[in-house]
Design a protein around this motif. Structure first.
Motif, PDB file in Angstrom:
ATOM      1  N   ASN A 321      37.653  50.589 -26.735  1.00 19.33           N
ATOM      2  CA  ASN A 321      36.913  51.473 -25.840  1.00 19.33           C
ATOM      3  C   ASN A 321      36.183  52.489 -26.718  1.00 19.33           C
ATOM      4  O   ASN A 321      36.683  53.584 -26.992  1.00 19.33           O
ATOM      5  CB  ASN A 321      37.876  52.172 -24.883  1.00 19.33           C
ATOM      6  N   LEU A 322      35.001  52.101 -27.176  1.00 17.98           N
ATOM      7  CA  LEU A 322      34.277  52.947 -28.125  1.00 17.98           C
ATOM      8  C   LEU A 322      33.797  54.263 -27.523  1.00 17.98           C
ATOM      9  O   LEU A 322      33.815  55.292 -28.208  1.00 17.98           O
ATOM     10  CB  LEU A 322      33.121  52.167 -28.739  1.00 17.98           C
ATOM     11  N   PRO A 323      33.353  54.304 -26.272  1.00 16.30           N
ATOM     12  CA  PRO A 323      33.012  55.611 -25.705  1.00 16.30           C
ATOM     13  C   PRO A 323      34.194  56.584 -25.720  1.00 16.30           C
ATOM     14  O   PRO A 323      34.031  57.769 -26.024  1.00 16.30           O
ATOM     15  CB  PRO A 323      32.578  55.265 -24.277  1.00 16.30           C
ATOM     16  N   LYS A 324      35.387  56.091 -25.413  1.00 20.35           N
ATOM     17  CA  LYS A 324      36.573  56.948 -25.455  1.00 20.35           C
ATOM     18  C   LYS A 324      36.860  57.395 -26.887  1.00 20.35           C
ATOM     19  O   LYS A 324      37.195  58.563 -27.139  1.00 20.35           O
ATOM     20  CB  LYS A 324      37.777  56.194 -24.885  1.00 20.35           C
ATOM     21  N   LEU A 325      36.705  56.469 -27.828  1.00 12.58           N
ATOM     22  CA  LEU A 325      36.957  56.786 -29.235  1.00 12.58           C
ATOM     23  C   LEU A 325      35.968  57.838 -29.736  1.00 12.58           C
ATOM     24  O   LEU A 325      36.351  58.818 -30.388  1.00 12.58           O
ATOM     25  CB  LEU A 325      36.857  55.503 -30.058  1.00 12.58           C
ATOM     26  N   LEU A 326      34.689  57.659 -29.425  1.00  7.79           N
ATOM     27  CA  LEU A 326      33.678  58.601 -29.904  1.00  7.79           C
ATOM     28  C   LEU A 326      33.796  59.952 -29.208  1.00  7.79           C
ATOM     29  O   LEU A 326      33.508  60.995 -29.810  1.00  7.79           O
ATOM     30  CB  LEU A 326      32.282  58.014 -29.711  1.00  7.79           C
ATOM     31  N   ALA A 327      34.224  59.944 -27.953  1.00  9.64           N
ATOM     32  CA  ALA A 327      34.449  61.216 -27.259  1.00  9.64           C
ATOM     33  C   ALA A 327      35.579  61.994 -27.927  1.00  9.64           C
ATOM     34  O   ALA A 327      35.508  63.223 -28.076  1.00  9.64           O
ATOM     35  CB  ALA A 327      34.769  60.959 -25.789  1.00  9.64           C
ATOM     36  N   ALA A 328      36.624  61.278 -28.348  1.00  8.83           N
ATOM     37  CA  ALA A 328      37.733  61.929 -29.052  1.00  8.83           C
ATOM     38  C   ALA A 328      37.262  62.489 -30.388  1.00  8.83           C
ATOM     39  O   ALA A 328      37.633  63.606 -30.777  1.00  8.83           O
ATOM     40  CB  ALA A 328      38.873  60.937 -29.264  1.00  8.83           C
ATOM     41  N   PHE A 329      36.426  61.722 -31.090  1.00  8.32           N
ATOM     42  CA  PHE A 329      35.917  62.220 -32.363  1.00  8.32           C
ATOM     43  C   PHE A 329      35.001  63.423 -32.145  1.00  8.32           C
ATOM     44  O   PHE A 329      35.011  64.372 -32.933  1.00  8.32           O
ATOM     45  CB  PHE A 329      35.155  61.121 -33.107  1.00  8.32           C
TER      46      PHE A 329
END
Length: 463
Positions: A321-329
């Motif tokens: 889930n890249l959107p979730k990953l990038l939001a966390a970053f």
């Protein structure tokens, strides 16, 4: 002629103690002459010569007397010459220079210095005086510099075919092409990758197993993670200012700064760190291109291990889930980036390196990250390959850019570049990350928006 080889690495521990260094070198010369040439003349005389001449003249004197004693001209090869530093190195070079005009009757006809640098780079700082040691003419007697070049693609194929001829183990054409692409013929990498492929993997030690692209990729990852001495030494060079002046703008996609010198370029080329691809200076091969960001962010990756787990970002279908990953970053970057980037030696490339450290921790345990960066590109490209399901691979591209000449222009250029990269990689999804290094408020820097470029959806992230 009498060919004679010595290794002066044992004198490295003497540092700038010239007396200890010269004593160690003379003892090694005498020992090797006795064991390799069956000549004990040096063994019987070197201590006396050292006592009579002192450390500042003994190396010249022993070579002078030995050459006069020999019935044939001497050719001396000095290996690991750049293991010596400062005054000890200069003492050896000065004494070689002092005997130059005595050749061939009273000094070796030819002296070969073997190391990872050109002799012109031996202008070493003295730790005692904190000054560059100059003067004299120890550096003007060089006849030629010869760099051990890389293998060609044909050389690599020939080398690996020898393994096939001896063992019967086959390589697919695609595997051989990938080995060449990953190493670009760097001799140590070619051999280390082959050794990992054919001798260290229990599966491929069975010679009926054909070496495929997948096995080459696995061997590459093991090689990088294992950090053999060669790769560790390479990583150590990254700390040198003259290396940083060339490599840092490659990581950011910028231009070499005016503080860099032509000698810096030659130095990193001689080290094998960079080469020219289509006339443009670039990291020498994909394995080095992978190692450099990993090495520069090793500490940060360890810190991330305690804060994030890959499982948090994997969906029920096994996809990232890249959107979730990038939001966390994005949250992390807003809260901690200033402190973390200050910890980097390569501060100008801090945002790009920090994201890669984050991805390395979250993604690389399950799938590889391919990186493209270089001078003048004005961006860093990342391709994430995430296996999931049965034989399926999720492909996602990320384009990393520094805000330049306004947000609208940066996004416009970034969308076109991200689209091109996504198309070239046949990726499933695309993300454009824009790092704003200005003093503006974070509320203005941080955003997420969905854009379209030629009918392709691209997520844009501001940080």
């Amino acid at each position: 002629m009498r060919f004679f080889n010595i290794n002066v690495e044992m004198a490295q521990s003497a540092r700038e103690d010239v007396g200890r260094a010269i004593r160690a070198i003379l003892g090694e010369v005498a020992s090797r002459a006795r064991t390799h040439l069956h000549d004990d003349w040096l063994d019987r005389h070197w201590v006396e010569i050292l006592e009579q001449s002192g450390a500042e003249r003994a190396f010249t004197e022993i070579l002078t007397r030995w050459a006069a004693h020999s019935d044939r001209p001497l050719v001396l090869l000095i290996d690991e010459i750049d293991a010596l530093i400062g005054d000890s190195l200069v003492a050896v070079l000065r004494q070689l220079r002092a005997g130059y005009d005595k050749r061939p009757g009273a000094f070796p006809q030819t002296v070969v210095l073997c190391g990872v640098r050109d002799v012109r780079d031996y202008r070493i700082h003295s730790a005692r005086s904190q000054e560059i040691i100059t003067g004299g003419s120890a550096f003007n007697i060089k006849a030629e510099s010869i760099r051990l070049g890389n293998f060609t693609a044909a050389d690599v194929a020939t080398l690996y075919r020898q393994h096939t001829e001896e063992t019967g183990q086959a390589f697919t054409a695609e595997a051989l092409a990938l080995i060449w692409d990953l190493t670009r013929g760097q001799p140590w990498l070619v051999n280390a990758l082959g050794y990992q492929l054919c001798f260290r993997n229990p599966i491929t030690r069975e010679r009926s197993v054909t070496i495929t692209v997948e096995l080459v990729e696995q061997a590459k990852e093991v090689l990088i993670a294992r950090r053999d001495t060669h790769l560790d030494q390479l990583a150590d060079k990254l700390r040198e200012p003259r290396v940083r002046r060339i490599v840092e703008p490659m990581l950011t996609g910028g231009e070499v700064q005016q503080s860099a010198h032509e000698d810096d370029v030659q130095y990193v080329t001689d080290l094998g760190l960079v080469g020219r691809a289509s006339g443009v200076l670039a990291i020498a091969n994909p394995i080095y291109r992978e190692i450099i960001p990993r090495q520069l962010t090793a500490v940060q990756q360890i810190d991330f291990e305690a804060q994030y787990q890959s499982a948090w970002f994997i969906g029920p279908d096994g996809r990232l889930n890249l959107p979730k990953l990038l939001a966390a970053f994005q949250v992390f970057f807003r809260e901690h980036s200033e402190h973390w980037i200050e910890r980097f030696d390569y501060k100008e490339a801090g945002p790009q390196l920090l994201l890669q450290a984050f991805l390395q921790r979250i993604v690389n345990g399950g799938g590889p990250i391919e990186r493209e960066y270089g001078l003048g590109r004005m961006r860093t490209d990342l391709l994430i390959l995430w296996p999931y399901g049965v034989g399926q691979v999720q492909k996602a591209v990320m384009e990393l850019k520094i805000l330049h000449k306004g947000l609208a222009r940066t996004i416009a250029a970034g969308l076109a570049q991200t689209y091109e990269y996504r198309d070239r990689c046949a990726a499933d999804e695309a993300h454009l990350l824009i790092f704003d290094r200005s003093e503006r408020a974070w509320s203005e820097k941080v955003f997420r928006r969905s854009e379209q470029f030629q009918g392709v959806a691209i997520e844009v992230w501001g940080m």
